[in-house]
Design a protein around this motif. Structure first.
Motif, PDB file in Angstrom:
ATOM      1  N   ASN A  77      36.871  28.691  55.059  1.00  0.00           N
ATOM      2  CA  ASN A  77      35.641  28.813  54.264  1.00  0.00           C
ATOM      3  C   ASN A  77      35.869  29.664  53.007  1.00  0.00           C
ATOM      4  O   ASN A  77      35.126  30.612  52.742  1.00  0.00           O
ATOM      5  N   PRO A  78      36.901  29.324  52.206  1.00  0.00           N
ATOM      6  CA  PRO A  78      37.199  30.157  51.037  1.00  0.00           C
ATOM      7  C   PRO A  78      36.133  30.078  49.956  1.00  0.00           C
ATOM      8  O   PRO A  78      35.479  29.053  49.781  1.00  0.00           O
ATOM      9  N   VAL A  79      35.978  31.203  49.254  1.00  0.00           N
ATOM     10  CA  VAL A  79      35.143  31.288  48.060  1.00  0.00           C
ATOM     11  C   VAL A  79      36.015  31.904  46.981  1.00  0.00           C
ATOM     12  O   VAL A  79      36.614  32.961  47.190  1.00  0.00           O
ATOM     13  N   LEU A  80      36.117  31.220  45.833  1.00  0.00           N
ATOM     14  CA  LEU A  80      36.951  31.691  44.737  1.00  0.00           C
ATOM     15  C   LEU A  80      36.101  32.123  43.555  1.00  0.00           C
ATOM     16  O   LEU A  80      35.097  31.486  43.239  1.00  0.00           O
ATOM     17  N   THR A  81      36.515  33.208  42.928  1.00  0.00           N
ATOM     18  CA  THR A  81      35.994  33.615  41.627  1.00  0.00           C
ATOM     19  C   THR A  81      37.150  33.473  40.663  1.00  0.00           C
ATOM     20  O   THR A  81      38.201  34.102  40.851  1.00  0.00           O
ATOM     21  N   LEU A  82      36.974  32.625  39.651  1.00  0.00           N
ATOM     22  CA  LEU A  82      38.065  32.295  38.743  1.00  0.00           C
ATOM     23  C   LEU A  82      38.030  33.121  37.474  1.00  0.00           C
ATOM     24  O   LEU A  82      36.951  33.405  36.948  1.00  0.00           O
ATOM     25  N   ASP A 113      44.620  31.762  35.543  1.00  0.00           N
ATOM     26  CA  ASP A 113      45.821  32.513  35.912  1.00  0.00           C
ATOM     27  C   ASP A 113      45.501  33.647  36.896  1.00  0.00           C
ATOM     28  O   ASP A 113      46.392  34.341  37.361  1.00  0.00           O
ATOM     29  N   TRP A 114      44.219  33.824  37.213  1.00  0.00           N
ATOM     30  CA  TRP A 114      43.787  34.874  38.141  1.00  0.00           C
ATOM     31  C   TRP A 114      42.595  34.353  38.937  1.00  0.00           C
ATOM     32  O   TRP A 114      41.706  33.704  38.372  1.00  0.00           O
ATOM     33  N   VAL A 115      42.593  34.605  40.240  1.00  0.00           N
ATOM     34  CA  VAL A 115      41.423  34.312  41.072  1.00  0.00           C
ATOM     35  C   VAL A 115      41.233  35.418  42.093  1.00  0.00           C
ATOM     36  O   VAL A 115      42.192  36.059  42.535  1.00  0.00           O
TER      37      VAL A 115
END
Length: 194
Positions: A77-82, A113-115
């Motif tokens: 259940n991943p949540v990413l902030t890009l 390039d970052w999350v």
């Protein structure tokens, strides 16, 4: 443990959002173990459950990194902030992605390039970390699978046209195509002897 067939572009499970994982039982642990074995046999860096025909929000990865994160892991259940994604054209030499569900081909794609990644581990415990560089790319690529997207759905106009030609030529517009890592020839040539 078993090596699972990897489904290819035309399979509907790859094109719809996966369901959240809500039960951490033996069945889930077996799926995770089978996905680990499949990922190792495929020579890939990440494998999402939809790629083995299971519509659940989890993926595993095997990617050495400099972010202080174990090089092997499972994210549920991943949540990413890009971070910011450049609007420049992608560099074919340094930004080419491949995909086990689009086997044998690679196309350039801009990614953040970052999350920041948050989710659960295989025991259902919270996890959170930051990823940079190619490790960040892996996190974005695998999470896209859970949202019903393949990386070829994000290509610019030029590379989208080329990927569509591949889809037509390979017959990947329909369900039923798959390959079995460790048994079928490696579509990316990892099993070729120099």
């Amino acid at each position: 443990m078993a090596i699972l067939p990897i489904v290819v572009h035309g399979n509907p499970v790859l094109h719809r959002p996966a369901a959240p994982v809500t039960t951490f039982d033996e069945e889930l642990q077996k799926l995770i173990a089978d996905m680990e074995e499949t990922l190792d046999a495929s020579n890939g860096v990440g494998l999402a459950a939809p790629q083995v025909g299971v519509g659940l929000r989890l993926f595993n990865y095997h990617f050495p990194n400099t972010d202080g994160v174990p090089e092997r892991g499972v994210i549920i259940n991943p949540v990413l902030t890009l971070g910011k994604i450049s609007t420049q054209d992608p560099d074919p030499d340094t930004e080419e992605e491949g995909c086990l569900s689009f086997p044998g081909y690679g196309f350039p794609l801009k990614r953040a390039d970052w999350v920041s990644v948050s989710g659960l581990n295989e025991k259902g415990e919270p996890l959170k970390f930051e990823a940079t560089g190619w490790f960040a790319r892996v996190m974005q690529h695998e999470t896209d699978h859970l949202d019903g997207k393949l990386y070829v759905n994000r290509l610019n106009k030029k590379w989208t046209a080329r990927s569509k030609k591949v889809i037509m030529r390979e017959g990947w517009t329909v369900d039923g195509n798959s390959w079995l890592p460790g048994t079928d020839p490696d579509p990316f040539g990892h099993d070729m002897v120099d």
